[in-house]
Design an enzyme around this catalytic site. Sequence first.
Site, PDB file in Angstrom:
ATOM      1  CD  GLN A  99       1.858 -11.953  -0.944  1.00 49.45           C
ATOM      2  OE1 GLN A  99       2.589 -12.032   0.104  1.00 49.45           O
ATOM      3  NE2 GLN A  99       2.142 -11.412  -2.249  1.00 49.45           N
ATOM      4  CB  VAL A 101      -7.248 -10.147   4.116  1.00 51.52           C
ATOM      5  CG1 VAL A 101      -6.209 -11.201   4.276  1.00 51.52           C
ATOM      6  CG2 VAL A 101      -6.572  -8.952   4.533  1.00 51.52           C
ATOM      7  CG  HIS A 117      -1.691 -13.925   3.337  1.00 51.21           C
ATOM      8  ND1 HIS A 117      -0.947 -12.999   3.060  1.00 51.21           N
ATOM      9  CD2 HIS A 117      -1.105 -15.081   3.473  1.00 51.21           C
ATOM     10  CE1 HIS A 117       0.282 -13.499   2.879  1.00 51.21           C
ATOM     11  NE2 HIS A 117       0.112 -14.816   3.057  1.00 51.21           N
ATOM     12  CB  CYS A 146     -18.993 -18.005  18.460  1.00 50.97           C
ATOM     13  SG  CYS A 146     -19.740 -19.707  17.709  1.00 50.97           S
ATOM     14  CB  CYS A 148     -20.324 -22.141  20.688  1.00 51.10           C
ATOM     15  SG  CYS A 148     -18.655 -21.815  20.302  1.00 51.10           S
ATOM     16  N   GLY A 185       2.510  -6.102  -7.448  1.00 52.97           N
ATOM     17  CA  GLY A 185       2.534  -5.261  -6.301  1.00 52.97           C
ATOM     18  C   GLY A 185       2.788  -5.993  -4.918  1.00 52.97           C
ATOM     19  CB  THR A 186       3.858  -8.901  -3.732  1.00 54.67           C
ATOM     20  OG1 THR A 186       4.411  -9.603  -2.391  1.00 54.67           O
ATOM     21  CG2 THR A 186       4.351  -9.765  -4.912  1.00 54.67           C
ATOM     22  CB  SER A 187       7.597  -6.303  -0.476  1.00 57.05           C
ATOM     23  OG  SER A 187       7.084  -7.113   0.308  1.00 57.05           O
ATOM     24  CG  ASN A 211       6.719  -3.637  -6.950  1.00 62.53           C
ATOM     25  OD1 ASN A 211       6.993  -2.481  -6.493  1.00 62.53           O
ATOM     26  ND2 ASN A 211       6.600  -4.619  -6.135  1.00 62.53           N
TER      27      ASN A 211
HETATM   28  P1  OAD Z   1       4.056  -4.949   0.907  1.00 59.12           P
HETATM   29  O1  OAD Z   1       3.541  -3.848   1.712  1.00 59.12           O
HETATM   30  O2  OAD Z   1       5.070  -5.826   1.530  1.00 59.12           O
HETATM   31  O3  OAD Z   1       4.569  -4.724  -0.377  1.00 59.12           O
HETATM   32  C1  OAD Z   1       3.819  -3.836  -1.173  1.00 59.12           C
HETATM   33  C2  OAD Z   1       4.602  -3.775  -2.611  1.00 59.12           C
HETATM   34  O4  OAD Z   1       3.666  -3.115  -3.626  1.00 59.12           O
HETATM   35  C3  OAD Z   1       5.917  -3.091  -2.624  1.00 59.12           C
HETATM   36  O5  OAD Z   1       6.936  -3.686  -3.184  1.00 59.12           O
HETATM   37  C4  OAD Z   1       5.443  -1.745  -3.348  1.00 59.12           C
HETATM   38  O6  OAD Z   1       6.720  -1.303  -4.048  1.00 59.12           O
HETATM   39  C5  OAD Z   1       4.592  -2.203  -4.373  1.00 59.12           C
HETATM   40  N1  OAD Z   1       3.347  -1.002  -4.738  1.00 59.12           N
HETATM   41  C6  OAD Z   1       3.115  -0.067  -4.063  1.00 59.12           C
HETATM   42  N2  OAD Z   1       2.076   0.442  -4.839  1.00 59.12           N
HETATM   43  C7  OAD Z   1       2.056  -0.264  -5.968  1.00 59.12           C
HETATM   44  C8  OAD Z   1       1.358   0.072  -7.088  1.00 59.12           C
HETATM   45  N3  OAD Z   1       0.484   1.281  -7.359  1.00 59.12           N
HETATM   46  N4  OAD Z   1       1.495  -0.554  -8.266  1.00 59.12           N
HETATM   47  C9  OAD Z   1       2.491  -1.410  -8.273  1.00 59.12           C
HETATM   48  N5  OAD Z   1       3.269  -1.752  -6.983  1.00 59.12           N
HETATM   49  C10 OAD Z   1       2.905  -1.024  -5.794  1.00 59.12           C
HETATM   50  O7  OAD Z   1       2.831  -5.936   0.821  1.00 59.12           O
HETATM   51  P2  OAD Z   1       2.771  -7.578   0.446  1.00 59.12           P
HETATM   52  O8  OAD Z   1       4.101  -7.962  -0.260  1.00 59.12           O
HETATM   53  O9  OAD Z   1       1.378  -7.797  -0.185  1.00 59.12           O
HETATM   54  O10 OAD Z   1       0.504 -10.941   5.399  1.00 59.12           O
HETATM   55  O11 OAD Z   1       2.901  -8.329   1.868  1.00 59.12           O
HETATM   56  C11 OAD Z   1       2.591  -9.627   1.895  1.00 59.12           C
HETATM   57  C12 OAD Z   1       2.255  -9.979   3.445  1.00 59.12           C
HETATM   58  O12 OAD Z   1       2.969  -9.306   4.264  1.00 59.12           O
HETATM   59  C13 OAD Z   1       0.831  -9.586   3.266  1.00 59.12           C
HETATM   60  O13 OAD Z   1      -0.050 -10.171   2.837  1.00 59.12           O
HETATM   61  C14 OAD Z   1       0.590  -9.667   4.990  1.00 59.12           C
HETATM   62  C15 OAD Z   1       1.978  -8.927   5.281  1.00 59.12           C
HETATM   63  O14 OAD Z   1       2.433  -9.331   6.488  1.00 59.12           O
HETATM   64  C16 OAD Z   1      -0.120 -11.244   6.316  1.00 59.12           C
HETATM   65  O15 OAD Z   1      -0.877 -10.527   6.959  1.00 59.12           O
HETATM   66  C17 OAD Z   1       0.044 -12.833   6.695  1.00 59.12           C
END
Ligand code: OAD
Length: 245
Positions: A99, A101, A117, A146, A148, A185-187, A211
């Site tokens: 996810q 960028v 993303h 751009c 254009c 590392g994603t919520s 996580n």
């Molecule tokens: P979040 O900021 O929601 O979540 C980050 C997660 O990483 C949390 O659950 C933390 O506990 C965990 N975390 C932090 N540091 C860590 C580490 N060193 N090791 C392991 N875990 C760790 O980020 P995303 O889940 O990536 O979308 O968010 C998803 C999307 O929401 C993003 O891609 C973005 C945002 O809106 C868009 O921009 C479309």
Amino acid sequence: MFSSQLIKALKILKKLTVLTGAGISAESGVPTFRGEEGLWKKFRPEELANVNAFMKNPQLVWEWYDYRKKLISEVRPNPGHDALVKMEAFAPEFCLITQNVDGLHRKAGSINILELHGNIMRSRCMECGVFIDSLPSVMKGDLPHCQCGGLLRPDVVWYGEMLNQDILHSAFRAAETCDVFFSIGTSAVVQPAASLPMVAKQAGAFVVEINMEPTIISDRIDETVLGLSGEVLPKLLKDTWHIEM
Ligand code: OAD
């Protein structure tokens, strides 16, 4: 730290699919979205990463992206990214869905990556749709345009926008066809990425989360490993394949 079931599943694995979020880049110094450091000039990311905000104040949104681009261009991949590069070499089949960028997986050397993303370093014309890899050559005031004449925007998916359907389809296919799935590392709150671990689980994969803290999927998957991905992933490499990083 790891169950014997997980080590065994990895040793006999045919296909490993990995989903990463902002947490894997945190140890490189990139702020996560939902952590306190995610704020910029008191704005929440949702307030800036949407098309309405951009149309209302493109300069402000570009300023935020320029700040993030600069930050990202100065950071390096961390041992978590590096461990995934090694895992790609060990897994007969491997797919990395991110996810993020920030492009750090590619910088580390991962090959088979699906950027759900988009990529912050790329821009796209709002008129003709052309993609631009480097900084635009035409500036009107402080805004990049751009050739254009159309206004350029970052080539990232904003709130309320559709994901690239080919990439999304490949991601779901990779979740459905793996035998081990990592959610790192994603919520796990932003759809559709958040449903990938459950798709993998329903298809019979062993689903593992790495996580710092439990998330909303923790109770519904096979294993949650609490810790920093930059420490947990190298340890997993060592315990499974006896590789020192
Ligand atoms: P979040 O900021 O929601 O979540 C980050 C997660 O990483 C949390 O659950 C933390 O506990 C965990 N975390 C932090 N540091 C860590 C580490 N060193 N090791 C392991 N875990 C760790 O980020 P995303 O889940 O990536 O979308 O968010 C998803 C999307 O929401 C993003 O891609 C973005 C945002 O809106 C868009 O921009 C479309």
